[in-house]
Scaffold this active site. Structure first.
Site, mmCIF file in Angstrom:
data_model
loop_
_atom_site.group_PDB
_atom_site.id
_atom_site.type_symbol
_atom_site.label_atom_id
_atom_site.label_comp_id
_atom_site.label_asym_id
_atom_site.label_seq_id
_atom_site.Cartn_x
_atom_site.Cartn_y
_atom_site.Cartn_z
ATOM 1 N N GLY A 1 0.849 -1.187 0.000
ATOM 2 C CA GLY A 1 0.000 0.000 0.000
ATOM 3 C C GLY A 1 0.886 1.239 0.000
ATOM 4 O O GLY A 1 1.928 1.257 -0.650
ATOM 5 N N ARG B 1 -4.102 -8.822 -1.132
ATOM 6 C CA ARG B 1 -5.260 -9.620 -1.530
ATOM 7 C C ARG B 1 -5.567 -9.373 -2.998
ATOM 8 O O ARG B 1 -5.947 -10.260 -3.734
ATOM 9 C CB ARG B 1 -6.462 -9.272 -0.647
ATOM 10 C CG ARG B 1 -6.318 -9.789 0.772
ATOM 11 C CD ARG B 1 -7.348 -9.197 1.671
ATOM 12 N NE ARG B 1 -7.263 -7.738 1.689
ATOM 13 C CZ ARG B 1 -8.062 -6.951 2.382
ATOM 14 N NH1 ARG B 1 -9.009 -7.477 3.110
ATOM 15 N NH2 ARG B 1 -7.919 -5.641 2.349
ATOM 16 N N ARG C 1 1.867 -4.228 12.538
ATOM 17 C CA ARG C 1 1.366 -4.269 13.911
ATOM 18 C C ARG C 1 1.820 -5.583 14.529
ATOM 19 O O ARG C 1 1.875 -6.617 13.829
ATOM 20 C CB ARG C 1 -0.171 -4.212 13.930
ATOM 21 C CG ARG C 1 -0.775 -2.847 13.724
ATOM 22 C CD ARG C 1 -0.582 -1.925 14.930
ATOM 23 N NE ARG C 1 -1.183 -0.615 14.745
ATOM 24 C CZ ARG C 1 -0.556 0.463 14.285
ATOM 25 N NH1 ARG C 1 0.721 0.394 13.945
ATOM 26 N NH2 ARG C 1 -1.190 1.611 14.174
ATOM 27 N N GLU D 1 2.758 -5.202 23.364
ATOM 28 C CA GLU D 1 3.663 -4.052 23.214
ATOM 29 C C GLU D 1 3.503 -3.145 24.415
ATOM 30 O O GLU D 1 2.405 -2.592 24.589
ATOM 31 C CB GLU D 1 3.306 -3.311 21.920
ATOM 32 C CG GLU D 1 4.337 -2.303 21.507
ATOM 33 C CD GLU D 1 4.025 -1.781 20.099
ATOM 34 O OE1 GLU D 1 4.235 -2.504 19.119
ATOM 35 O OE2 GLU D 1 3.537 -0.633 20.028
ATOM 36 N N HIS E 1 8.312 0.899 18.642
ATOM 37 C CA HIS E 1 7.264 1.471 17.778
ATOM 38 C C HIS E 1 7.629 2.898 17.360
ATOM 39 O O HIS E 1 6.941 3.868 17.705
ATOM 40 C CB HIS E 1 5.908 1.435 18.501
ATOM 41 C CG HIS E 1 4.743 1.473 17.559
ATOM 42 N ND1 HIS E 1 3.577 0.777 17.781
ATOM 43 C CD2 HIS E 1 4.553 2.131 16.379
ATOM 44 C CE1 HIS E 1 2.721 1.004 16.797
ATOM 45 N NE2 HIS E 1 3.303 1.826 15.935
HETATM 46 P P1 NAP Z 1 -2.559 0.980 3.042
HETATM 47 O O1 NAP Z 1 -2.125 2.034 2.091
HETATM 48 O O2 NAP Z 1 -4.001 0.752 3.260
HETATM 49 O O3 NAP Z 1 -1.844 -0.382 2.592
HETATM 50 C C1 NAP Z 1 -2.136 -1.602 3.187
HETATM 51 C C2 NAP Z 1 -1.824 -2.705 2.202
HETATM 52 O O4 NAP Z 1 -2.003 -3.962 2.863
HETATM 53 C C3 NAP Z 1 -2.728 -2.691 0.975
HETATM 54 O O5 NAP Z 1 -1.932 -2.810 -0.156
HETATM 55 C C4 NAP Z 1 -3.606 -3.922 1.151
HETATM 56 O O6 NAP Z 1 -3.922 -4.488 -0.132
HETATM 57 C C5 NAP Z 1 -2.699 -4.838 1.971
HETATM 58 N N1 NAP Z 1 -3.455 -5.821 2.734
HETATM 59 C C6 NAP Z 1 -4.565 -5.636 3.490
HETATM 60 N N2 NAP Z 1 -4.999 -6.799 3.989
HETATM 61 C C7 NAP Z 1 -4.146 -7.753 3.536
HETATM 62 C C8 NAP Z 1 -4.072 -9.151 3.684
HETATM 63 N N3 NAP Z 1 -4.997 -9.834 4.378
HETATM 64 N N4 NAP Z 1 -3.036 -9.810 3.104
HETATM 65 C C9 NAP Z 1 -2.133 -9.145 2.355
HETATM 66 N N5 NAP Z 1 -2.161 -7.802 2.165
HETATM 67 C C10 NAP Z 1 -3.152 -7.119 2.751
HETATM 68 O O7 NAP Z 1 -1.959 1.246 4.512
HETATM 69 P P2 NAP Z 1 -0.602 1.993 4.909
HETATM 70 O O8 NAP Z 1 -0.861 3.450 5.075
HETATM 71 O O9 NAP Z 1 0.498 1.541 3.994
HETATM 72 O O10 NAP Z 1 -0.397 1.409 6.382
HETATM 73 C C11 NAP Z 1 -0.336 0.019 6.599
HETATM 74 C C12 NAP Z 1 -0.273 -0.292 8.074
HETATM 75 O O11 NAP Z 1 1.010 0.067 8.586
HETATM 76 C C13 NAP Z 1 -1.237 0.491 8.972
HETATM 77 O O12 NAP Z 1 -2.526 -0.098 8.984
HETATM 78 C C14 NAP Z 1 -0.579 0.443 10.326
HETATM 79 O O13 NAP Z 1 -1.064 -0.628 11.099
HETATM 80 C C15 NAP Z 1 0.899 0.216 9.992
HETATM 81 N N6 NAP Z 1 1.713 1.379 10.384
HETATM 82 C C16 NAP Z 1 2.733 1.185 11.278
HETATM 83 C C17 NAP Z 1 3.508 2.261 11.656
HETATM 84 C C18 NAP Z 1 4.621 2.078 12.630
HETATM 85 O O14 NAP Z 1 4.896 2.996 13.388
HETATM 86 N N7 NAP Z 1 5.303 0.949 12.616
HETATM 87 C C19 NAP Z 1 3.265 3.545 11.132
HETATM 88 C C20 NAP Z 1 2.222 3.690 10.226
HETATM 89 C C21 NAP Z 1 1.446 2.602 9.857
HETATM 90 P P3 NAP Z 1 -5.255 -5.342 -0.335
HETATM 91 O O15 NAP Z 1 -6.382 -4.547 0.271
HETATM 92 O O16 NAP Z 1 -5.357 -5.533 -1.811
HETATM 93 O O17 NAP Z 1 -5.036 -6.636 0.369
#
Ligand code: NAP
Length: 310
Positions: free
Chosen positions: A142, A164, A224, A253, A272
């Site tokens: 994403g 997916r 996460r 965590e 984190h």
């Molecule tokens: P995003 O743009 O919505 O991207 C999420 C990606 O995950 C999409 O490509 C989605 O594609 C894929 N996905 C969803 N469900 C899936 C599954 N079951 N199997 C495989 N792929 C799947 O979100 P983002 O902004 O990149 O953020 C992603 C996540 O990073 C957040 O939800 C958050 O939990 C985490 N995050 C962590 C930090 C940190 O401090 N470490 C900071 C920011 C965010 P499909 O829908 O086609 O499956």
């Protein structure tokens, strides 16, 4: 509303309208509360929402909203806002920081270089994993995953991804190709988790998935904590079933201070820190306050999040 070191800065523009509440479900209804600002990851579920009958908005400081029951909020017509798109670069940088640190054993090396044991250089110690020209698998291509893919190109890595739904629109621009989950796990030198936490991804990396990975492979989690089964990962790292892991997030965590994972040399753990840069956190503060203000005015949020299928 949760307290925290940045919160006074974040909310300075709302001075006079803000009340600090402990993050527990109040015993009685709180009709005066019109907005919730979630800072950190406090659980927001039906029991809590029922005590705030006049809530107009929930604004989350961050993009991951797995701690908020989106269906419960939608059932009560309460919009939920988050801060996507402005933390992708910083979070991808952290993913790469962990990738580099684990592959080249940087934290282990730092500990050794400071210790009394380091008395003579030896070309045979602490040999790491080659990064350039290796194969990286991104689970969740994403916003953040795409930034990871861009960085990987600079390291001459071959990149595959699993979502997916395949993203042919990104494949040409990012130079990545789609792989089934098991294929990605079995063939990659590095596996980086960038997907949201959902019922589908909880425990996605379990003993079976770890068993598919190469013994030389390294797992990086910037998604996460619960996307990975902590016990299965601890076992796999202890038995060297995989080479190493770099974790920005864990489950729970923080981990209990005596957890076995904290005693292993082949894991690098950050508390984190994915989006933790001054500039990114300021942008997150601004956007989350804009969401809050829009909700209070009854206007559409800049970044609303809806429950799956809505
Ligand atoms: P995003 O743009 O919505 O991207 C999420 C990606 O995950 C999409 O490509 C989605 O594609 C894929 N996905 C969803 N469900 C899936 C599954 N079951 N199997 C495989 N792929 C799947 O979100 P983002 O902004 O990149 O953020 C992603 C996540 O990073 C957040 O939800 C958050 O939990 C985490 N995050 C962590 C930090 C940190 O401090 N470490 C900071 C920011 C965010 P499909 O829908 O086609 O499956």
């Amino acid at each position: 509303m949760a307290d925290g070191p940045l919160a006074p800065i974040i909310l300075e523009s709302l001075a006079g309208e803000v009340e600090w509440l402990p993050w527990t479900t109040p015993a009685t209804p709180q009709p005066d509360v019109v907005a919730l600002y979630t800072y950190g990851h406090p659980h927001v579920g039906p029991a809590l929402l029922d005590q705030f009958p006049n809530l107009k908005v929930i604004s989350n400081y961050g993009v991951g909203v797995d701690h908020i029951d989106l269906h419960a909020a939608a059932d009560r017509s309460i919009p939920v806002g988050n801060t996507p798109g402005i933390l992708d670069g910083a979070t991808a940088d952290m993913g790469f920081t962990l990738l580099l640190a684990t592959a080249r054993r940087l934290v282990e090396g730092d500990r050794y270089a400071r210790s009394p044991d380091f008395t003579v250089y030896d070309p045979g110690y602490m040999l790491g994993t080659e990064i350039h020209s290796s194969k990286l698998g991104i689970i969740g291509l994403g916003r953040i995953g795409a930034q990871v893919a861009k960085r990987a190109r600079g390291f001459d890595m071959q990149v595959v991804y699993h979502n997916r739904r395949p993203r042919p629109d990104l494949e040409a621009t990012l130079g990545v190709s789609y792989a089934a989950l098991d294929e990605l796990l079995a063939t990659c030198d590095f596996v980086m988790l960038c997907c949201p936490l959902s019922e589908e991804t909880r425990g996605l990396i379990d003993a079976r998935a770890l068993g598919l990975m190469k013994p030389t492979a390294i797992l990086i989690n910037i998604a996460r904590g619960p996307v990975v089964d902590t016990q299965a990962l601890t076992d796999a790292l202890t038995k060297r079933q995989i080479a190493a892991a770099g974790l920005d997030v864990t489950d729970p965590e923080p981990l209990p201070r005596n957890h076995a994972l904290l005693k292993l040399d082949n894991v690098v753990i950050a508390p984190h820190l994915g989006s933790a840069t001054v500039a990114t956190r300021r942008r997150m503060a601004e956007l989350s306050i804009e969401n809050l203000r829009a909700g209070l005015r009854g206007q559409p949020l800049l970044h609303p999040v809806r429950p799956a299928g809505a």
